[in-house]
Design a protein around this motif. Structure first.
Motif, PDB file in Angstrom:
ATOM      1  N   THR B 363      11.386  -9.946  31.977  1.00 27.71           N
ATOM      2  CA  THR B 363      10.505 -10.764  31.144  1.00 27.71           C
ATOM      3  C   THR B 363       9.064 -10.278  31.264  1.00 27.71           C
ATOM      4  O   THR B 363       8.351 -10.164  30.264  1.00 27.71           O
ATOM      5  CB  THR B 363      10.608 -12.240  31.558  1.00 27.71           C
ATOM      6  OG1 THR B 363      11.985 -12.611  31.601  1.00 27.71           O
ATOM      7  CG2 THR B 363       9.897 -13.138  30.578  1.00 27.71           C
ATOM      8  N   ASP B 364       8.645  -9.991  32.498  1.00 24.90           N
ATOM      9  CA  ASP B 364       7.287  -9.458  32.689  1.00 24.90           C
ATOM     10  C   ASP B 364       7.087  -8.178  31.875  1.00 24.90           C
ATOM     11  O   ASP B 364       6.066  -7.996  31.221  1.00 24.90           O
ATOM     12  CB  ASP B 364       7.045  -9.148  34.170  1.00 24.90           C
ATOM     13  CG  ASP B 364       6.927 -10.432  34.990  1.00 24.90           C
ATOM     14  OD1 ASP B 364       6.801 -11.511  34.372  1.00 24.90           O
ATOM     15  OD2 ASP B 364       6.980 -10.347  36.233  1.00 24.90           O
ATOM     16  N   ASP B 365       8.104  -7.288  31.938  1.00 24.66           N
ATOM     17  CA  ASP B 365       7.988  -6.020  31.212  1.00 24.66           C
ATOM     18  C   ASP B 365       7.857  -6.258  29.709  1.00 24.66           C
ATOM     19  O   ASP B 365       7.071  -5.594  29.031  1.00 24.66           O
ATOM     20  CB  ASP B 365       9.221  -5.146  31.468  1.00 24.66           C
ATOM     21  CG  ASP B 365       9.260  -4.649  32.915  1.00 24.66           C
ATOM     22  OD1 ASP B 365       8.220  -4.773  33.599  1.00 24.66           O
ATOM     23  OD2 ASP B 365      10.322  -4.169  33.352  1.00 24.66           O
ATOM     24  N   LEU B 366       8.669  -7.197  29.210  1.00 24.85           N
ATOM     25  CA  LEU B 366       8.640  -7.463  27.770  1.00 24.85           C
ATOM     26  C   LEU B 366       7.295  -8.024  27.340  1.00 24.85           C
ATOM     27  O   LEU B 366       6.856  -7.815  26.219  1.00 24.85           O
ATOM     28  CB  LEU B 366       9.755  -8.443  27.388  1.00 24.85           C
ATOM     29  CG  LEU B 366      11.172  -7.876  27.417  1.00 24.85           C
ATOM     30  CD1 LEU B 366      12.186  -8.993  27.279  1.00 24.85           C
ATOM     31  CD2 LEU B 366      11.356  -6.865  26.297  1.00 24.85           C
ATOM     32  N   LEU B 367       6.663  -8.763  28.236  1.00 24.61           N
ATOM     33  CA  LEU B 367       5.398  -9.398  27.890  1.00 24.61           C
ATOM     34  C   LEU B 367       4.201  -8.497  28.191  1.00 24.61           C
ATOM     35  O   LEU B 367       3.063  -8.973  28.233  1.00 24.61           O
ATOM     36  CB  LEU B 367       5.255 -10.735  28.631  1.00 24.61           C
ATOM     37  CG  LEU B 367       6.189 -11.858  28.154  1.00 24.61           C
ATOM     38  CD1 LEU B 367       6.100 -13.072  29.074  1.00 24.61           C
ATOM     39  CD2 LEU B 367       5.865 -12.282  26.724  1.00 24.61           C
ATOM     40  N   ALA B 368       4.472  -7.221  28.382  1.00 19.32           N
ATOM     41  CA  ALA B 368       3.364  -6.285  28.628  1.00 19.32           C
ATOM     42  C   ALA B 368       2.430  -6.269  27.430  1.00 19.32           C
ATOM     43  O   ALA B 368       2.869  -6.290  26.284  1.00 19.32           O
ATOM     44  CB  ALA B 368       3.929  -4.889  28.892  1.00 19.32           C
ATOM     45  N   LYS B 369       1.108  -6.235  27.719  1.00 16.57           N
ATOM     46  CA  LYS B 369       0.141  -6.252  26.619  1.00 16.57           C
ATOM     47  C   LYS B 369       0.231  -4.974  25.787  1.00 16.57           C
ATOM     48  O   LYS B 369       0.080  -5.000  24.575  1.00 16.57           O
ATOM     49  CB  LYS B 369      -1.282  -6.373  27.172  1.00 16.57           C
ATOM     50  CG  LYS B 369      -1.486  -7.525  28.143  1.00 16.57           C
ATOM     51  CD  LYS B 369      -1.673  -8.824  27.414  1.00 16.57           C
ATOM     52  CE  LYS B 369      -1.946  -9.966  28.398  1.00 16.57           C
ATOM     53  NZ  LYS B 369      -1.341 -11.217  27.976  1.00 16.57           N
ATOM     54  N   ASP B 370       0.440  -3.858  26.472  1.00 16.91           N
ATOM     55  CA  ASP B 370       0.506  -2.578  25.784  1.00 16.91           C
ATOM     56  C   ASP B 370       1.941  -2.310  25.332  1.00 16.91           C
ATOM     57  O   ASP B 370       2.854  -2.250  26.170  1.00 16.91           O
ATOM     58  CB  ASP B 370       0.044  -1.485  26.762  1.00 16.91           C
ATOM     59  CG  ASP B 370       0.057  -0.122  26.100  1.00 16.91           C
ATOM     60  OD1 ASP B 370       0.459  -0.023  24.918  1.00 16.91           O
ATOM     61  OD2 ASP B 370      -0.338   0.854  26.768  1.00 16.91           O
ATOM     62  N   PRO B 371       2.163  -2.165  24.017  1.00 13.85           N
ATOM     63  CA  PRO B 371       3.529  -1.960  23.528  1.00 13.85           C
ATOM     64  C   PRO B 371       4.240  -0.803  24.229  1.00 13.85           C
ATOM     65  O   PRO B 371       5.454  -0.856  24.431  1.00 13.85           O
ATOM     66  CB  PRO B 371       3.335  -1.650  22.044  1.00 13.85           C
ATOM     67  CG  PRO B 371       1.996  -2.164  21.704  1.00 13.85           C
ATOM     68  CD  PRO B 371       1.185  -2.174  22.949  1.00 13.85           C
ATOM     69  N   ALA B 372       3.452   0.213  24.618  1.00 10.13           N
ATOM     70  CA  ALA B 372       4.067   1.395  25.231  1.00 10.13           C
ATOM     71  C   ALA B 372       4.687   1.066  26.583  1.00 10.13           C
ATOM     72  O   ALA B 372       5.569   1.777  27.055  1.00 10.13           O
ATOM     73  CB  ALA B 372       3.017   2.494  25.376  1.00 10.13           C
ATOM     74  N   GLU B 373       4.223  -0.001  27.202  1.00  9.77           N
ATOM     75  CA  GLU B 373       4.746  -0.348  28.519  1.00  9.77           C
ATOM     76  C   GLU B 373       6.000  -1.213  28.446  1.00  9.77           C
ATOM     77  O   GLU B 373       6.605  -1.511  29.469  1.00  9.77           O
ATOM     78  CB  GLU B 373       3.675  -1.090  29.335  1.00  9.77           C
ATOM     79  CG  GLU B 373       2.553  -0.178  29.791  1.00  9.77           C
ATOM     80  CD  GLU B 373       1.449  -0.966  30.478  1.00  9.77           C
ATOM     81  OE1 GLU B 373       1.706  -2.126  30.881  1.00  9.77           O
ATOM     82  OE2 GLU B 373       0.345  -0.426  30.607  1.00  9.77           O
ATOM     83  N   ARG B 374       6.351  -1.647  27.260  1.00  2.00           N
ATOM     84  CA  ARG B 374       7.542  -2.497  27.131  1.00  2.00           C
ATOM     85  C   ARG B 374       8.791  -1.622  27.130  1.00  2.00           C
ATOM     86  O   ARG B 374       8.719  -0.417  26.877  1.00  2.00           O
ATOM     87  CB  ARG B 374       7.468  -3.298  25.823  1.00  2.00           C
ATOM     88  CG  ARG B 374       6.353  -4.321  25.862  1.00  2.00           C
ATOM     89  CD  ARG B 374       6.205  -5.043  24.529  1.00  2.00           C
ATOM     90  NE  ARG B 374       4.825  -5.507  24.405  1.00  2.00           N
ATOM     91  CZ  ARG B 374       4.155  -5.617  23.266  1.00  2.00           C
ATOM     92  NH1 ARG B 374       4.737  -5.300  22.121  1.00  2.00           N
ATOM     93  NH2 ARG B 374       2.906  -6.026  23.256  1.00  2.00           N
ATOM     94  N   PRO B 375       9.946  -2.214  27.394  1.00  2.00           N
ATOM     95  CA  PRO B 375      11.191  -1.451  27.343  1.00  2.00           C
ATOM     96  C   PRO B 375      11.341  -0.758  25.993  1.00  2.00           C
ATOM     97  O   PRO B 375      10.779  -1.197  24.984  1.00  2.00           O
ATOM     98  CB  PRO B 375      12.259  -2.512  27.540  1.00  2.00           C
ATOM     99  CG  PRO B 375      11.580  -3.597  28.283  1.00  2.00           C
ATOM    100  CD  PRO B 375      10.168  -3.587  27.820  1.00  2.00           C
ATOM    101  N   ALA B 376      12.128   0.292  25.985  1.00  2.00           N
ATOM    102  CA  ALA B 376      12.162   1.170  24.822  1.00  2.00           C
ATOM    103  C   ALA B 376      12.718   0.491  23.575  1.00  2.00           C
ATOM    104  O   ALA B 376      12.174   0.633  22.491  1.00  2.00           O
ATOM    105  CB  ALA B 376      12.963   2.419  25.151  1.00  2.00           C
ATOM    106  N   SER B 377      13.809  -0.246  23.696  1.00  2.00           N
ATOM    107  CA  SER B 377      14.428  -0.785  22.490  1.00  2.00           C
ATOM    108  C   SER B 377      15.159  -2.081  22.789  1.00  2.00           C
ATOM    109  O   SER B 377      15.451  -2.415  23.944  1.00  2.00           O
ATOM    110  CB  SER B 377      15.435   0.224  21.939  1.00  2.00           C
ATOM    111  OG  SER B 377      16.518   0.316  22.843  1.00  2.00           O
ATOM    112  N   ALA B 378      15.480  -2.793  21.735  1.00  2.00           N
ATOM    113  CA  ALA B 378      16.234  -4.034  21.880  1.00  2.00           C
ATOM    114  C   ALA B 378      17.614  -3.744  22.454  1.00  2.00           C
ATOM    115  O   ALA B 378      18.160  -4.537  23.226  1.00  2.00           O
ATOM    116  CB  ALA B 378      16.354  -4.730  20.524  1.00  2.00           C
ATOM    117  N   GLU B 379      18.132  -2.613  22.074  1.00  2.00           N
ATOM    118  CA  GLU B 379      19.460  -2.255  22.562  1.00  2.00           C
ATOM    119  C   GLU B 379      19.431  -2.082  24.076  1.00  2.00           C
ATOM    120  O   GLU B 379      20.317  -2.571  24.794  1.00  2.00           O
ATOM    121  CB  GLU B 379      19.908  -0.959  21.894  1.00  2.00           C
ATOM    122  CG  GLU B 379      21.392  -0.719  22.012  1.00  2.00           C
ATOM    123  CD  GLU B 379      21.782   0.639  21.436  1.00  2.00           C
ATOM    124  OE1 GLU B 379      20.922   1.298  20.800  1.00  2.00           O
ATOM    125  OE2 GLU B 379      22.931   1.032  21.647  1.00  2.00           O
ATOM    126  N   ALA B 380      18.398  -1.405  24.567  1.00  2.00           N
ATOM    127  CA  ALA B 380      18.263  -1.210  26.010  1.00  2.00           C
ATOM    128  C   ALA B 380      18.173  -2.559  26.721  1.00  2.00           C
ATOM    129  O   ALA B 380      18.737  -2.751  27.806  1.00  2.00           O
ATOM    130  CB  ALA B 380      17.024  -0.372  26.304  1.00  2.00           C
TER     131      ALA B 380
END
Lengths: 197, 587
Positions: B363-380
């Motif tokens: 959840t923390d990763d998904l809520l990263a301010k910078d899009p580049a820091e979020r997980p790669a894809s919904a599938e992942a």
């Protein structure tokens, strides 16, 4: 005594069961403010009024077993009013002792006390108000905040329908519906309470 | 729509019925008919009752829960500053919340409906018999309808007129609806049909019997890890299917997640429609429509968005499921947006300790301010969540070391101090002015309603919570294994003071720590405090028991002025005689 859960007895009878916390809570919620307000209206200081409330509630707890509901006899509320009145008289006399007021002063206060038999001294009005406040607490959680606000601002604070409708993003008709529905619900809650007491 | 005639029976139905949505014509009629407006008020209650209600409620009271008014004010402020939680939700389900007043319902003309083929239907559009309104929102209105060709219930969503008149919004509505229709996935609400030719564009989609995730959690509170994972997996899969086609949802939030009631299926709705709403509503009023609680930082800043924006939304939804509240809360839309862009959210597992570390970290990763820091894809994400579900079910889930904030500790301390103070007060007080200790076990909730339980000097004052205490039930209480967490029956004491979890301001300094209201106790310090409280409880009970054995206060003869006491005595005797023996309290 055991009371079948389906037949809700009148509040006063339920109070005889000291373990019936629910009924006691209901009783205190409704009547505590009534007694307090009447006491204040009669000129008691805040602390004295609280003290009176406690005395009355203690007296009720002691005397509730002896109350016989009977159509020919006094209603519970009348009975409670008399207890309040008695305690009030005692409160006045005992506080006079502490203040050491002179004879004529005591007499003046005592004479200002309305005779218990001729009027109930705002007790009924306060009772009705208290039941409404109780009903509001029942109804409010069950309506949308915007509905409640529409009711509150138009009916309690007396704002115009137009301005409330504008603020809440509702139509005038919706505000009318909101306030009327809340009121209808309040009425139903009050009626339900009256039935049970 | 033809205006209805004045009709008291219809007005009564409106008063009684929980859904005014079925009386749209009467609602419309009420708009202009002054006679019916005042009649409705009369039917609700007589003038006297209105007066009593007004006086009763206006007059706040020492015995009234002060926080009620505070709470109401909060609600008012929030509603005025654009905070309403479901502002832009269009729910294509039977929502529990759809029962109240018809928000803006009459602003949508139903002229586009052709006459109904059935008296119980509102009207007809194409091959669809419109049955009733099931939701309204910033975008438009949703009806439940019946497809007379295919004999199945459908949800018909009509674009709101203020959007329909904007050419751009119409085109977008059409385009996005068409691309949404192309997404065929079991976790996306299927679009059956789109019509953009009429005055008001509408689209037809599957009718989902159930409720939104928002409604579910509003009703039942946060979910357990297992359920969060199950729902999260399905949302991620649905998003993944859409993202594969280049479609960005742009408004992933609990109100747009539908839970089908019969089976455990989760469906995402309102795909891409947010974009249509965005343009039109921003140009119309200069403000952002709806609730931005789940908006991504890049969206909030007006930067271009891509599929990673939806992942942020998914993070918000996971957060909401775990805690019952959105990750960023503030008064007003702008303040929320500001927080989204500039503040870190409070970690999920700090709010709810029962959330496993893996889920909290994701959840923390998904809520990263910078899009580049979020997980790669919904599938992942779907894969990651599936893995978590497996390990959660099979073994001991990992929990992060608890980082309890100082505020909570302070909260606990405050509770304990308050209890201590009242207990001391009880001990110091002469019984004659303090008939009932306010510390009867069920009332020991220092954070609950009512005037201050103790003054600074330690003397309890003010109205005392009254609980009938006989020796019998005092003993019963003393004997019972008392837990401070036990809450009183909520019916009479309204649960206002302990606001529901989704309304508690996160920063409330002395919010009762969750340990106090739940039975979850894990911290040894909590146990210690509880033990102390329990000890104090027993002291209080002992005191009460002693007091009960004293002679009644009023039998102690007052040393009053002889004359006044005589008068008093006489008055009382008269009254006792008047009351008769059966109703006379004996003093």
């Amino acid at each position: 005594m055991t009371i079948a859960p389906k037949t809700r007895n009148s509040l006063i009878l339920r109070l005889r069961n000291r373990d019936d916390v629910q009924s006691w809570r209901e009783f205190v919620t409704i009547y505590q403010p009534v007694i307090y307000r009447v006491a204040k209206a009669r000129g008691l200081q805040d602390a004295d009024a609280h003290e009176l409330v406690q005395r009355v509630l203690v007296a009720v707890a002691r005397a509730v077993d002896r109350f016989q509901p009977d159509k020919n006899r006094a209603k519970f509320r009348t009975w409670l009013y008399r207890i309040t009145h008695n305690e009030f008289c005692k409160e006045i006399t005992s506080s006079q002792r502490h203040r050491g007021t002179g004879d004529s002063g005591v007499r003046a206060i005592l004479e200002s006390i309305p005779d218990a038999s001729d009027s109930d001294d705002g007790f009924s009005t306060e009772y009705r108000r208290s039941v409404f406040r109780w009903a509001a607490d029942q109804v409010r959680p069950n309506v949308k905040p915007s509905t409640w606000i529409a009711f509150w601002r138009t009916s309690v604070e007396g704002e115009s329908t137009d301005s409330v409708a504008k603020d809440l993003g509702l139509t005038n008709g919706a505000v009318y519906i909101a306030r009327s529905r809340v009121m209808a619900r309040l009425q139903r809650a009050v009626a339900k309470f009256e039935e049970q007491s | 729509m033809k205006p209805a005639q004045c009709n008291d029976r219809r007005l009564l139905q409106i008063l009684d019925d929980t859904s005014a949505d079925r009386h749209l014509d009467t609602v419309a009629h009420l708009e202009d008919c002054e006679r019916c407006q005042s009649r409705l008020v009369e039917l609700a209650a007589d003038g006297d009752s209105w007066t009593v209600a007004r006086d009763a409620l206006r007059d706040s009271d020492v015995y009234q829960n002060r926080s009620d008014d505070q709470n109401l004010e909060d609600v008012v402020t929030r509603s005025l500053s654009g905070y309403p939680d479901n502002g832009s939700v269009i729910i294509a389900v039977d929502s529990e919340l759809a029962e109240d007043i018809p928000v803006q319902a009459d602003r949508v003309s139903l002229d586009f409906l052709s006459p109904a083929s059935h008296p119980e239907m509102l009207g007809r559009v194409g091959q669809y018999d419109v049955e009733r309104l099931i939701g309204t929102g910033g975008m438009g209105i949703v009806f439940k309808a019946f497809d007379s060709e295919l004999h199945r219930p459908v949800a018909v969503k009509v674009l709101a007129p203020h959007l329909a008149h904007s050419g751009g919004a119409r085109q977008r509505f059409a385009r996005e609806a068409q691309s949404a229709a192309a997404v065929v996935h079991e976790n996306v609400v299927p679009i059956h049909y789109v019509d953009t030719k009429g005055d008001l564009p509408f689209l037809v989609m599957q009718y989902v019997a159930g409720e939104s995730l928002q409604a579910r959690i509003d009703r039942e509170g946060p979910l357990g890890a297992d359920e969060i994972l199950q729902i999260g997996i399905q949302i991620a899969r649905g998003l993944s299917a859409a993202h594969d086609q280049g479609l960005v949802h742009r408004d992933v939030k609990p109100g747009n997640i539908l839970l089908e009631s019969a089976i455990n299926r989760v469906l995402i709705t309102d795909f891409g429609l947010a974009r249509a709403a965005d343009d039109a509503s921003v140009t119309r009023s200069g403000i952002i429509a709806g609730t931005p609680h789940y908006m991504s930082p890049e969206q909030a800043k007006g930067l271009p968005v891509d599929t990673r924006s939806d992942l942020f939304g998914l993070g918000g939804v996971l957060y909401f499921m775990a805690t019952g509240r959105p990750p960023f809360r503030a008064d007003g839309a702008i303040a929320v947006l500001n927080k989204i862009c500039s503040t870190e959210h409070r970690p999920v597992d700090e709010v709810n300790e029962q959330i496993p570390a893996d889920l909290a970290e994701l959840t923390d990763d998904l809520l990263a301010k910078d899009p580049a820091e979020r997980p790669a894809s919904a599938e992942a994400i779907a894969d990651a969540l599936s893995g978590q579900l497996k390990s959660f079910r099979s073994g001991r889930p990992r929990f992060r070391k608890r980082r309890k904030s100082m505020k909570w500790r302070l909260g606990i301390l405050a509770c304990a101090t308050l209890v201590l103070a009242s207990a001391v007060g009880v001990w110091l007080l002469p019984p004659s002015i303090f008939p009932f200790a306010n510390g009867s076990p069920r009332n020991v909730q220092p954070m609950t309603a009512g005037p201050p339980a103790a003054h600074s000097d330690g003397i309890a004052a003010g109205p005392i919570q009254f609980a009938p205490l006989t020796n019998a039930n005092v003993r019963a209480n003393a004997a019972s294994n008392f837990t401070p967490a036990k809450r009183p029956e909520p019916t009479v004491a309204p649960p206002i003071e302990a606001p529901s979890w989704n309304q508690t301001p996160a920063d409330l300094p002395f919010a009762p720590p969750p340990e106090f209201v739940s039975d979850v106790v894990s911290d040894p310090m909590d146990w210690e405090i509880r033990r102390q409280i329990k000890h104090l409880e027993v002291e209080i009970i002992n005191f009460e028991e002693k007091w009960m054995l004293l002679p009644p206060v009023s039998t102690i003869p007052p040393e009053t002025d002889p004359l006044s006491s005589d008068i008093d005595e006489l008055k009382m005797q008269i009254e006792i005689l008047e009351q008769g023996p059966s109703q006379t309290p004996v003093y």
